[in-house]
Design a protein around this motif. Structure first.
Motif, mmCIF file in Angstrom:
data_model
loop_
_atom_site.group_PDB
_atom_site.id
_atom_site.type_symbol
_atom_site.label_atom_id
_atom_site.label_comp_id
_atom_site.label_asym_id
_atom_site.label_seq_id
_atom_site.Cartn_x
_atom_site.Cartn_y
_atom_site.Cartn_z
ATOM 1 N N UNK A 110 0.841 -1.194 0.000
ATOM 2 C CA UNK A 110 0.000 0.000 0.000
ATOM 3 C C UNK A 110 0.875 1.242 0.000
ATOM 4 N N UNK A 111 0.276 2.397 0.273
ATOM 5 C CA UNK A 111 1.010 3.655 0.186
ATOM 6 C C UNK A 111 2.036 3.819 1.300
ATOM 7 N N UNK A 112 1.950 3.020 2.356
ATOM 8 C CA UNK A 112 2.824 3.223 3.508
ATOM 9 C C UNK A 112 3.716 2.036 3.854
ATOM 10 N N UNK A 113 3.333 0.815 3.474
ATOM 11 C CA UNK A 113 4.104 -0.340 3.936
ATOM 12 C C UNK A 113 3.951 -1.547 3.024
ATOM 13 N N UNK A 128 5.332 -6.525 8.855
ATOM 14 C CA UNK A 128 5.127 -5.289 8.126
ATOM 15 C C UNK A 128 6.415 -4.475 8.112
ATOM 16 N N UNK A 129 6.753 -3.935 6.954
ATOM 17 C CA UNK A 129 7.917 -3.067 6.811
ATOM 18 C C UNK A 129 7.431 -1.755 6.197
ATOM 19 N N UNK A 130 7.595 -0.637 6.920
ATOM 20 C CA UNK A 130 7.218 0.659 6.338
ATOM 21 C C UNK A 130 8.067 0.954 5.100
ATOM 22 N N UNK A 131 7.475 1.588 4.099
ATOM 23 C CA UNK A 131 8.196 1.894 2.864
ATOM 24 C C UNK A 131 9.407 2.783 3.107
ATOM 25 N N UNK A 132 9.332 3.637 4.124
ATOM 26 C CA UNK A 132 10.464 4.512 4.412
ATOM 27 C C UNK A 132 11.652 3.742 4.993
ATOM 28 N N UNK A 133 11.414 2.504 5.439
ATOM 29 C CA UNK A 133 12.486 1.676 5.998
ATOM 30 C C UNK A 133 13.066 0.694 4.974
ATOM 31 N N UNK A 184 7.729 7.025 -1.408
ATOM 32 C CA UNK A 184 7.903 7.192 0.036
ATOM 33 C C UNK A 184 9.179 7.975 0.345
ATOM 34 N N UNK A 185 10.241 7.751 -0.411
ATOM 35 C CA UNK A 185 11.490 8.481 -0.201
ATOM 36 C C UNK A 185 11.305 9.962 -0.531
ATOM 37 N N UNK A 186 10.430 10.251 -1.494
ATOM 38 C CA UNK A 186 10.183 11.629 -1.877
ATOM 39 C C UNK A 186 9.299 12.397 -0.920
ATOM 40 N N UNK A 187 8.425 11.685 -0.205
ATOM 41 C CA UNK A 187 7.512 12.407 0.677
ATOM 42 C C UNK A 187 7.918 12.389 2.133
#
Length: 193
Positions: A110-113, A128-133, A184-187
């Motif tokens: 999804x948009x976050x993970x 679950x792994x957040x996209x920012x990680x 995710x890296x951009x936001x």
């Protein structure tokens, strides 16, 4: 000729509009995709191994029982035959359990993970792994996997990793993960901070 050019320019205009407009409605659909995207693993490779182990073990047991002289007599052949039958049963049971777990597994992007979850005996496991990680992701696909149209996507291999195993059309899912990781890296942080 003008008919071919006109639809192309309309498509370009609409895609340009969707890229520049970042309304909340467009955040839910990016690149023509709606999120969350769910995928389930295929059980085909596990079923192939189940058949190989079952038939191989059965054939070996039949060989041992039908030729007791190869093993020094009927008593020794009986012991070897029972051992082969026991190992075959354990192998078949292992693959049957794997088929059951794979049937109850779901992968979600999804948009976050990225999420891998499955249910087994009234209990749910969720990773679950957040996209920012997400630091790395790679597609693993051998020759046979490529031929059969499945593969495994490894995310953060060795660093809080998550694996999407036996995914159908793994290139498409890998592309979706790459898009979401770059977004995710951009936001920044998923909380919006």
């Amino acid at each position: 000729m003008s008919q071919e050019t006109q639809p192309h320019s309309e498509t370009t205009e609409s895609s340009t509009d969707s890229e520049t407009d970042s309304s909340p409605a467009d955040d839910a659909t990016t690149g023509g995709r709606e999120y969350p995207i769910t995928a389930v693993p295929t059980v085909r490779p596990t079923l192939v191994w189940l058949v190989i182990v079952g038939l191989g073990g059965g054939a070996l047991t039949g060989l041992v029982v039908s030729n007791p002289g190869l093993f020094g007599g009927a008593t020794q052949a009986n012991v070897v035959g029972n051992a082969v039958l026991l190992l075959t049963g354990i192998g078949v049971a292992r693959f049957l359990i794997r088929v059951y777990v794979l049937r109850r597994t779901e992968y979600v992007v999804d948009e976050r993970s990225l999420v891998r979850q499955y249910s087994l005996l009234l209990r749910t496991w969720r990773r679950e792994v957040p996209l920012t990680m997400v630091r790395s992701h790679q597609l693993e696909q051998g020759r046979i996997q490529k031929l059969l149209g499945y593969g495994t996507i490894s995310v953060n291999d060795g660093l809080g990793d998550i694996r999407f195993e036996n995914v159908r059309d793994p290139r498409d899912l890998n592309e979706v993960i790459a898009e979401q990781v770059s977004r995710a890296a951009g936001r920044g942080h998923p909380d919006g901070t």
